[in-house]
Design a protein around this motif. Structure first.
Motif, PDB file in Angstrom:
ATOM      1  N   VAL A 195      83.847  68.795 -20.169  1.00  0.00           N
ATOM      2  CA  VAL A 195      84.977  69.640 -20.523  1.00  0.00           C
ATOM      3  C   VAL A 195      85.861  68.724 -20.130  1.00  0.00           C
ATOM      4  O   VAL A 195      86.187  69.069 -19.452  1.00  0.00           O
ATOM      5  CB  VAL A 195      84.394  70.645 -19.967  1.00  0.00           C
ATOM      6  CG1 VAL A 195      85.640  71.609 -20.963  1.00  0.00           C
ATOM      7  CG2 VAL A 195      83.470  71.307 -21.119  1.00  0.00           C
ATOM      8  N   ALA A 196      86.270  67.795 -20.395  1.00  0.00           N
ATOM      9  CA  ALA A 196      87.321  66.277 -19.958  1.00  0.00           C
ATOM     10  C   ALA A 196      88.001  66.079 -20.406  1.00  0.00           C
ATOM     11  O   ALA A 196      89.558  65.668 -20.748  1.00  0.00           O
ATOM     12  CB  ALA A 196      87.169  65.471 -18.768  1.00  0.00           C
ATOM     13  N   TYR A 197      87.867  66.308 -21.874  1.00  0.00           N
ATOM     14  CA  TYR A 197      88.653  66.070 -23.532  1.00  0.00           C
ATOM     15  C   TYR A 197      89.132  65.261 -22.920  1.00  0.00           C
ATOM     16  O   TYR A 197      90.030  64.163 -24.406  1.00  0.00           O
ATOM     17  CB  TYR A 197      90.284  67.513 -23.277  1.00  0.00           C
ATOM     18  CG  TYR A 197      89.805  68.567 -23.198  1.00  0.00           C
ATOM     19  CD1 TYR A 197      89.280  69.071 -24.134  1.00  0.00           C
ATOM     20  CD2 TYR A 197      89.976  69.207 -21.795  1.00  0.00           C
ATOM     21  CE1 TYR A 197      89.324  70.846 -23.418  1.00  0.00           C
ATOM     22  CE2 TYR A 197      89.371  70.069 -21.380  1.00  0.00           C
ATOM     23  CZ  TYR A 197      89.142  71.199 -22.275  1.00  0.00           C
ATOM     24  OH  TYR A 197      88.637  72.600 -21.986  1.00  0.00           O
ATOM     25  N   GLY A 198      88.990  63.751 -22.621  1.00  0.00           N
ATOM     26  CA  GLY A 198      89.903  62.514 -22.211  1.00  0.00           C
ATOM     27  C   GLY A 198      88.349  61.306 -22.600  1.00  0.00           C
ATOM     28  O   GLY A 198      87.455  61.629 -21.411  1.00  0.00           O
ATOM     29  N   PRO A 199      87.590  60.507 -23.137  1.00  0.00           N
ATOM     30  CA  PRO A 199      87.142  58.970 -22.726  1.00  0.00           C
ATOM     31  C   PRO A 199      87.127  58.828 -21.621  1.00  0.00           C
ATOM     32  O   PRO A 199      86.610  57.764 -21.192  1.00  0.00           O
ATOM     33  CB  PRO A 199      86.927  57.984 -24.073  1.00  0.00           C
ATOM     34  CG  PRO A 199      88.313  58.534 -24.890  1.00  0.00           C
ATOM     35  CD  PRO A 199      88.642  60.065 -23.896  1.00  0.00           C
ATOM     36  N   TRP A 254      87.611  73.938 -33.543  1.00  0.00           N
ATOM     37  CA  TRP A 254      87.920  73.926 -32.778  1.00  0.00           C
ATOM     38  C   TRP A 254      88.886  72.362 -31.782  1.00  0.00           C
ATOM     39  O   TRP A 254      88.132  72.126 -31.945  1.00  0.00           O
ATOM     40  CB  TRP A 254      87.867  75.526 -31.651  1.00  0.00           C
ATOM     41  CG  TRP A 254      87.591  76.336 -32.533  1.00  0.00           C
ATOM     42  CD1 TRP A 254      87.199  77.138 -33.135  1.00  0.00           C
ATOM     43  CD2 TRP A 254      87.763  77.537 -30.961  1.00  0.00           C
ATOM     44  NE1 TRP A 254      86.987  78.670 -33.694  1.00  0.00           N
ATOM     45  CE2 TRP A 254      87.091  79.040 -31.647  1.00  0.00           C
ATOM     46  CE3 TRP A 254      87.621  77.584 -29.435  1.00  0.00           C
ATOM     47  CZ2 TRP A 254      87.205  79.996 -31.533  1.00  0.00           C
ATOM     48  CZ3 TRP A 254      87.835  78.595 -28.859  1.00  0.00           C
ATOM     49  CH2 TRP A 254      87.177  80.308 -30.272  1.00  0.00           C
ATOM     50  N   ARG A 255      89.765  72.759 -32.041  1.00  0.00           N
ATOM     51  CA  ARG A 255      90.271  71.502 -31.215  1.00  0.00           C
ATOM     52  C   ARG A 255      89.968  71.258 -30.033  1.00  0.00           C
ATOM     53  O   ARG A 255      89.820  70.157 -29.889  1.00  0.00           O
ATOM     54  CB  ARG A 255      92.481  71.672 -31.032  1.00  0.00           C
ATOM     55  CG  ARG A 255      92.948  70.509 -30.985  1.00  0.00           C
ATOM     56  CD  ARG A 255      94.265  70.347 -30.566  1.00  0.00           C
ATOM     57  NE  ARG A 255      94.556  69.472 -30.063  1.00  0.00           N
ATOM     58  CZ  ARG A 255      95.928  68.183 -30.117  1.00  0.00           C
ATOM     59  NH1 ARG A 255      96.952  69.374 -30.917  1.00  0.00           N
ATOM     60  NH2 ARG A 255      96.768  67.863 -29.209  1.00  0.00           N
ATOM     61  N   SER A 256      89.933  71.950 -28.878  1.00  0.00           N
ATOM     62  CA  SER A 256      89.042  71.670 -28.093  1.00  0.00           C
ATOM     63  C   SER A 256      87.885  71.218 -28.058  1.00  0.00           C
ATOM     64  O   SER A 256      87.702  70.142 -27.189  1.00  0.00           O
ATOM     65  CB  SER A 256      89.492  72.938 -26.488  1.00  0.00           C
ATOM     66  OG  SER A 256      88.827  74.601 -27.437  1.00  0.00           O
ATOM     67  N   ASN A 292      86.476  67.102 -27.440  1.00  0.00           N
ATOM     68  CA  ASN A 292      85.766  66.971 -25.913  1.00  0.00           C
ATOM     69  C   ASN A 292      84.365  66.038 -27.089  1.00  0.00           C
ATOM     70  O   ASN A 292      83.765  65.323 -26.331  1.00  0.00           O
ATOM     71  CB  ASN A 292      84.565  68.177 -25.529  1.00  0.00           C
ATOM     72  CG  ASN A 292      85.791  68.629 -23.971  1.00  0.00           C
ATOM     73  OD1 ASN A 292      85.715  67.774 -23.435  1.00  0.00           O
ATOM     74  ND2 ASN A 292      86.013  69.733 -24.195  1.00  0.00           N
ATOM     75  N   LEU A 293      84.597  66.450 -28.366  1.00  0.00           N
ATOM     76  CA  LEU A 293      82.559  65.148 -29.066  1.00  0.00           C
ATOM     77  C   LEU A 293      83.563  64.220 -28.914  1.00  0.00           C
ATOM     78  O   LEU A 293      82.888  63.139 -28.954  1.00  0.00           O
ATOM     79  CB  LEU A 293      82.661  66.745 -29.951  1.00  0.00           C
ATOM     80  CG  LEU A 293      81.781  67.561 -30.069  1.00  0.00           C
ATOM     81  CD1 LEU A 293      81.920  68.298 -31.394  1.00  0.00           C
ATOM     82  CD2 LEU A 293      80.368  67.104 -29.694  1.00  0.00           C
ATOM     83  N   GLN A 294      85.072  64.123 -29.390  1.00  0.00           N
ATOM     84  CA  GLN A 294      85.406  62.561 -29.911  1.00  0.00           C
ATOM     85  C   GLN A 294      85.652  62.043 -28.486  1.00  0.00           C
ATOM     86  O   GLN A 294      85.320  60.612 -28.586  1.00  0.00           O
ATOM     87  CB  GLN A 294      87.191  62.603 -30.076  1.00  0.00           C
ATOM     88  CG  GLN A 294      86.893  62.979 -31.492  1.00  0.00           C
ATOM     89  CD  GLN A 294      87.681  62.913 -32.149  1.00  0.00           C
ATOM     90  OE1 GLN A 294      89.157  63.314 -31.623  1.00  0.00           O
ATOM     91  NE2 GLN A 294      88.282  63.213 -33.541  1.00  0.00           N
TER      92      GLN A 294
END
Ligand code: URA
Ligand code: ZN
Length: 381
Positions: free
Chosen positions: A286-290, A345-347, A351-353
């Motif tokens: 759960v960090a939102y960035g690759p 949900w954007r959140s 996280n998936l992207q």
């Protein structure tokens, strides 16, 4: 070939019994019930000095159908759900003990009645709760661990950072770590308190500073204190899953190691370089960035360099794929809902992207972080 599953290990609920208790309270933490334009407009007030009159709260927090709808909308096959903060932290010991055991039974029922994912798997599993409050007896804590270990859909426990009042480096918790280790329950370490709110200044920044910085720093400090107290030396099979990718710990781990090296009192206490311990932990994704995910996987993989007898030296390339095996997809549902109603949900999408675009992770690593690592960690075959 085994089906690649999407598994959410960081997803919360307030069980109906707990939500009812929050509604009956007139101080924080509480659910403030009210209506606006004739419709329910309940607010969740769980942080001290909760900004903006609290957060909207509704059935997405307690209704299993809402959890399943959310999972379906995002292609999530299986979720390991946990009670949301602040758990039982604010209750007197006897009340916390009784409620913990009732909520653990409730959560078992919530999961065991969930639909089948396959002949041998349900769609919902859970993390139980311990009555971690001041003045609780060790026996009461160990009995609750025994209760959880007998509930077949509960695969671990979620805990905050206060322990029984003195934090997680308190020796009084040794029997708890021992019992959790023996029971093979995963400990999901999750923040609630943040850091001293004076650090946030007097501008109205809503929930941004406590959630974006306070939460992860709390996890960083608590995990560091566990390392410094030698908990992972004494309980080497303890499995700890860190919320929000371990906060700032991956970024600060070399600085931590250097500070320890320069402090003889602490250095003599630990069996390993501080960076070694990061390879024993599990991190949600759960960090939102690759870039952040890639970095965390590097730091996990680097821990091998500090294995006794390792000949690898600073600058040796790390195996990013190896590090990914300790990372697990999560959503933090039902927190961070979209501001406008949208199906996805954007959140979650972010996280998936992020998982999908980490440089150096192949399909096997992505599938692992999306679900395979969780199935292995929780022994869900
Ligand atoms: N806010 C919370 O209070 N808890 C979470 O888990 C996420 C956001
Ligand atoms: Zn959370």
């Amino acid at each position: 070939m085994a089906l690649a599953r999407l598994v959410d290990v960081h997803t919360h609920l307030y069980l109906p019994r707990y939500a009812q208790m929050l509604r009956s309270r007139n101080s924080v933490p509480r659910i403030l019930t009210s209506t606006r334009d004739g419709k329910p407009d309940d607010r969740l007030l769980i942080l001290d000095h909760e900004p903006s009159g609290g957060r909207p709260v509704g059935p997405q927090y307690w209704d299993r159908e809402e959890k399943l709808k959310f999972m379906n909308a995002h292609g999530i096959d299986l979720s390991v759900v946990s009670s949301a903060n602040p758990w039982l932290d604010f209750l007197p010991a006897s009340e916390a003990k009784t409620l913990a055991s009732q909520l653990n039974e409730d959560l078992e029922q919530y999961c065991s009645d969930s639909p089948l994912l396959s002949p041998s798997l349900k769609r919902l599993y859970g993390f139980g709760l311990l009555p971690l409050v001041p003045e609780i007896s060790t026996d009461a804590l160990v009995q609750t661990i025994e209760q959880i270990s007998k509930l077949s859909h509960l695969k671990g426990i979620i805990m905050g950072t206060r322990g029984v009042g003195k934090g997680l480096d308190d020796e009084a918790l040794d029997p708890v770590w021992a019992a959790l280790e023996t029971a093979g329950l995963v400990v999901f370490l999750h923040p609630h308190y943040g850091v001293d709110e004076k650090a946030w200044g007097d501008k109205n920044n809503g929930h941004v500073l406590p959630l974006a910085l306070g939460f992860p720093f709390e996890t960083t400090i608590a995990t560091t204190r566990l390392i410094l107290a030698g908990v992972f030396d004494r309980f080497p099979s303890l499995r700890l899953l860190l919320a929000h990718s371990g906060g700032a710990l991956p970024q600060l781990s070399s600085r931590l190691a250097s500070c320890i090296d320069h402090d003889p009192v602490v250095a003599s206490r630990l069996k390993h370089d501080a960076r070694w311990y990061l390879g024993k932990l599990y991190f949600d994704a759960v960090a939102y960035g690759p870039e952040e995910l890639g970095f965390v996987s590097d730091v996990i993989a680097r821990s091998e360099r500090f294995e006794t007898g390792s000949s690898a030296s600073a600058g040796t390339p790390v195996d990013r794929a190896l590090g990914s095996r300790r990372m697990l997809f999560g959503t933090d549902h039902p927190f961070f809902p979209p501001l406008q109603s949208t199906e996805k949900w954007r959140s979650v999408v972010e996280n998936l992207q992020a998982i999908d675009t980490v440089a150096g992770w192949g399909q096997a690593e992505k599938d692992g972080v999306r679900g395979g690592n969780a199935l292995a960690l929780f022994n869900l075959g």
